[in-house]
Structure formats: C-alpha cells, structure tokens
Design a protein around this motif. Structure first.
Motif, PDB file in Angstrom:
ATOM      1  N   MET A 127      64.122  23.796  19.228  1.00 55.81           N
ATOM      2  CA  MET A 127      64.324  24.786  20.281  1.00 55.81           C
ATOM      3  C   MET A 127      65.250  24.307  21.397  1.00 55.81           C
ATOM      4  SD  MET A 127      60.554  26.402  20.967  1.00 55.81           S
ATOM      5  CE  MET A 127      59.588  27.220  19.710  1.00 55.81           C
ATOM      6  N   ALA A 128      65.040  23.075  21.835  1.00 54.50           N
ATOM      7  CA  ALA A 128      65.802  22.537  22.972  1.00 54.50           C
ATOM      8  C   ALA A 128      65.988  21.035  22.758  1.00 54.50           C
ATOM      9  CB  ALA A 128      65.057  22.805  24.282  1.00 54.50           C
ATOM     10  N   PRO A 129      66.960  20.657  21.924  1.00 54.68           N
ATOM     11  CA  PRO A 129      67.145  19.255  21.530  1.00 54.68           C
ATOM     12  C   PRO A 129      67.246  18.271  22.689  1.00 54.68           C
ATOM     13  CG  PRO A 129      68.584  20.687  20.268  1.00 54.68           C
ATOM     14  CD  PRO A 129      67.967  21.543  21.319  1.00 54.68           C
ATOM     15  N   GLU A 130      67.881  18.682  23.801  1.00 58.35           N
ATOM     16  CA  GLU A 130      68.052  17.776  24.929  1.00 58.35           C
ATOM     17  C   GLU A 130      66.723  17.390  25.564  1.00 58.35           C
ATOM     18  OE1 GLU A 130      68.013  21.959  26.472  1.00 58.35           O
ATOM     19  OE2 GLU A 130      68.934  20.906  24.778  1.00 58.35           O
ATOM     20  N   MET A 131      65.701  18.225  25.373  1.00 55.88           N
ATOM     21  CA  MET A 131      64.389  17.953  25.956  1.00 55.88           C
ATOM     22  C   MET A 131      63.639  16.845  25.224  1.00 55.88           C
ATOM     23  SD  MET A 131      63.659  19.690  28.699  1.00 55.88           S
ATOM     24  CE  MET A 131      65.341  19.306  29.207  1.00 55.88           C
ATOM     25  N   VAL A 132      64.062  16.553  23.988  1.00 53.84           N
ATOM     26  CA  VAL A 132      63.441  15.460  23.237  1.00 53.84           C
ATOM     27  C   VAL A 132      63.665  14.136  23.971  1.00 53.84           C
ATOM     28  CG1 VAL A 132      63.430  14.161  21.074  1.00 53.84           C
ATOM     29  CG2 VAL A 132      63.621  16.660  21.042  1.00 53.84           C
ATOM     30  N   LEU A 133      64.851  13.987  24.562  1.00 52.79           N
ATOM     31  CA  LEU A 133      65.151  12.782  25.331  1.00 52.79           C
ATOM     32  C   LEU A 133      64.243  12.686  26.554  1.00 52.79           C
ATOM     33  CD1 LEU A 133      66.875  10.286  25.824  1.00 52.79           C
ATOM     34  CD2 LEU A 133      68.538  11.743  27.005  1.00 52.79           C
ATOM     35  N   VAL A 134      64.013  13.799  27.212  1.00 46.39           N
ATOM     36  CA  VAL A 134      63.108  13.823  28.366  1.00 46.39           C
ATOM     37  C   VAL A 134      61.709  13.402  27.936  1.00 46.39           C
ATOM     38  CG1 VAL A 134      62.020  15.286  30.123  1.00 46.39           C
ATOM     39  CG2 VAL A 134      64.438  15.618  29.542  1.00 46.39           C
ATOM     40  N   PHE A 135      61.239  13.972  26.828  1.00 43.85           N
ATOM     41  CA  PHE A 135      59.926  13.618  26.296  1.00 43.85           C
ATOM     42  C   PHE A 135      59.857  12.116  26.015  1.00 43.85           C
ATOM     43  CE2 PHE A 135      56.553  12.999  23.311  1.00 43.85           C
ATOM     44  CZ  PHE A 135      55.651  14.051  23.477  1.00 43.85           C
ATOM     45  N   ALA A 136      60.899  11.599  25.353  1.00 45.60           N
ATOM     46  CA  ALA A 136      60.914  10.185  24.975  1.00 45.60           C
ATOM     47  C   ALA A 136      60.908   9.273  26.190  1.00 45.60           C
ATOM     48  CB  ALA A 136      62.138   9.897  24.103  1.00 45.60           C
ATOM     49  N   VAL A 137      61.687   9.621  27.213  1.00 45.89           N
ATOM     50  CA  VAL A 137      61.757   8.799  28.422  1.00 45.89           C
ATOM     51  C   VAL A 137      60.395   8.752  29.119  1.00 45.89           C
ATOM     52  CG1 VAL A 137      62.713   8.658  30.761  1.00 45.89           C
ATOM     53  CG2 VAL A 137      64.230   9.079  28.810  1.00 45.89           C
ATOM     54  N   VAL A 138      59.761   9.914  29.249  1.00 41.45           N
ATOM     55  CA  VAL A 138      58.438   9.970  29.889  1.00 41.45           C
ATOM     56  C   VAL A 138      57.429   9.170  29.073  1.00 41.45           C
ATOM     57  CG1 VAL A 138      56.526  11.477  30.568  1.00 41.45           C
ATOM     58  CG2 VAL A 138      58.891  12.190  30.992  1.00 41.45           C
ATOM     59  N   TRP A 139      57.448   9.374  27.753  1.00 42.75           N
ATOM     60  CA  TRP A 139      56.492   8.665  26.897  1.00 42.75           C
ATOM     61  C   TRP A 139      56.688   7.156  26.991  1.00 42.75           C
ATOM     62  CZ3 TRP A 139      55.889   5.115  23.114  1.00 42.75           C
ATOM     63  CH2 TRP A 139      54.676   5.107  22.417  1.00 42.75           C
ATOM     64  N   LEU A 140      57.928   6.712  26.878  1.00 39.07           N
ATOM     65  CA  LEU A 140      58.211   5.273  26.905  1.00 39.07           C
ATOM     66  C   LEU A 140      57.859   4.648  28.246  1.00 39.07           C
ATOM     67  CD1 LEU A 140      61.608   5.243  24.982  1.00 39.07           C
ATOM     68  CD2 LEU A 140      59.448   4.232  24.204  1.00 39.07           C
TER      69      LEU A 140
END
Length: 206
Positions: A127-140
């Motif tokens: 749906m929103a590929p750029e948001m995967v990076l946001v998710f990953a940064v928060v998770w990490l």
C-alpha cells in the motif's frame, strides 16, 4: 481518526472479490506448510502453538523461520498488488485488510493463525512502500534500546497509521489503524508480560 468512506468508488461485486482474494491469499499457513515439508512435524504442537516465524524458529531451523517470515509478508503484498492492478486502489486496500484477517484466522486450520506482524508489514509494502522504512526504523530503535521484539512491533504499528494520516493517505491510514487495533488484541498476552516484566528479550535463552 476517521475517514470519509462515502468518497470510495468501488462496486459491491469488486469489493467482495477483493475481500475473497485477499482472505484466501492471507490464509495460506506458510509456517505449517514449510515445517511439514521439511519433516519437522506440526509447528502448532511446539512452543506457543503459533504458525508464525517466531514459533517456527523454535524448531531450530533459522532458514525455515526466515522463509516463513518472508512468505507471510509477501502474501499480504501480493493481495494488495494483484487487486490494485486489476480493480484499483480501494480494492487493494480491502484485499490487504482481508489478507491480514486471513492470516490471523485461516479457514484451513480451524481459524487459528499467527499474530500478524509480518503480514502487516507486507500489506504496508503493497500500500505505501515508503512506510516500511518508517516501521523498520521504529522497530530497530526500540529493539536496540529495550530488547523487546513485541514492544518494538506494537509501537511501530501505532506510528504507521498516524504517519499515513499526516501524509494525507486517509483511506490507507484507516485500514492500517484497524489492523493495528487487531494486532494489539492478538498480542494481549505479550502486553501482560511486558507490564509484569516477564516478557522474553531478544537474544534471551529459554
């Protein structure tokens, strides 16, 4: 957080088709299929009894766990991409949500599936590929500071719909917000352990 669903332009037959396609793709129990194919038996009979990658890892097979994680994510991505391609964005959103529900409640194995984080990420990718990076940064960031995988994922799922809303992707934000609520509900046991200080940390043995 609300969205004006009166602006949706999708017919009932297409909406139902998108929901069906998404659910059927999401309900494929890759963790169970892969462990059985590898001769490791029924993954539901070990550990938490879950079919997700975390429980597959308890078989001791890291490659199988990684494959489960990847496939559980990509089935969500596939549901979004396929329906979006043929029927439009709104169909993709509906299919993504249905894939999430399918993963949590797969018809093939008594409606007892995984907790949904991998599929959540795969749907987000669609749906929103750029948001995967946001998710990953928060998770990490949280995983590094707290060593709690569950807490990291739960907080990341809170950030995503807010970020999408701010960016003006209201329909996607609403869908992800609903998936976030369900994810938290599925992780209620983890939340209880986090509050009690008994949740397992990343890298902890046993």
């Amino acid at each position: 957080m609300t969205a004006d669903f009166t602006t949706w332009d999708i017919t009932l037959p297409i909406a139902l088709a998108a929901l069906a396609i998404g659910y059927l793709l999401g309900s494929i129990p890759f963790g169970l299929v892969l462990t059985r194919a590898a001769g490791l038996g029924d993954v539901r009979k070990i550990g938490s009894g879950n079919i997700g990658a975390t429980n597959v890892l308890r078989t001791g097979n890291k490659k199988l766990a990684a494959a489960t994680l990847l496939l559980d994510a990509l089935k969500g991505t596939a549901a979004v991409w396929i329906t979006h391609h043929f029927f439009g964005e709104e169909a993709g959103i509906l299919a993504g949500f249905a894939a999430f529900i399918g993963h949590l409640f797969p018809v093939w194995i008594g409606f007892r599936g995984g907790k949904g984080v991998a599929t959540y990420m795969g749907i987000l990718l669609g749906m929103a590929p750029e948001m995967v990076l946001v998710f990953a940064v928060v998770w990490l960031a949280l995983a590094f500071t707290t060593r709690y995988s569950s807490l990291s994922a739960l907080v990341a799922t809170l950030v995503i719909p807010v970020a999408l809303w701010i960016l003006g992707a209201e329909k996607i934000a609403a869908a992800m917000a609903l998936m976030t609520l369900i994810t938290w509900w599925k992780h209620k046991a983890n939340i209880v352990r986090l509050m009690a200080g008994t949740e397992s940390k990343i890298g902890a043995k046993g």
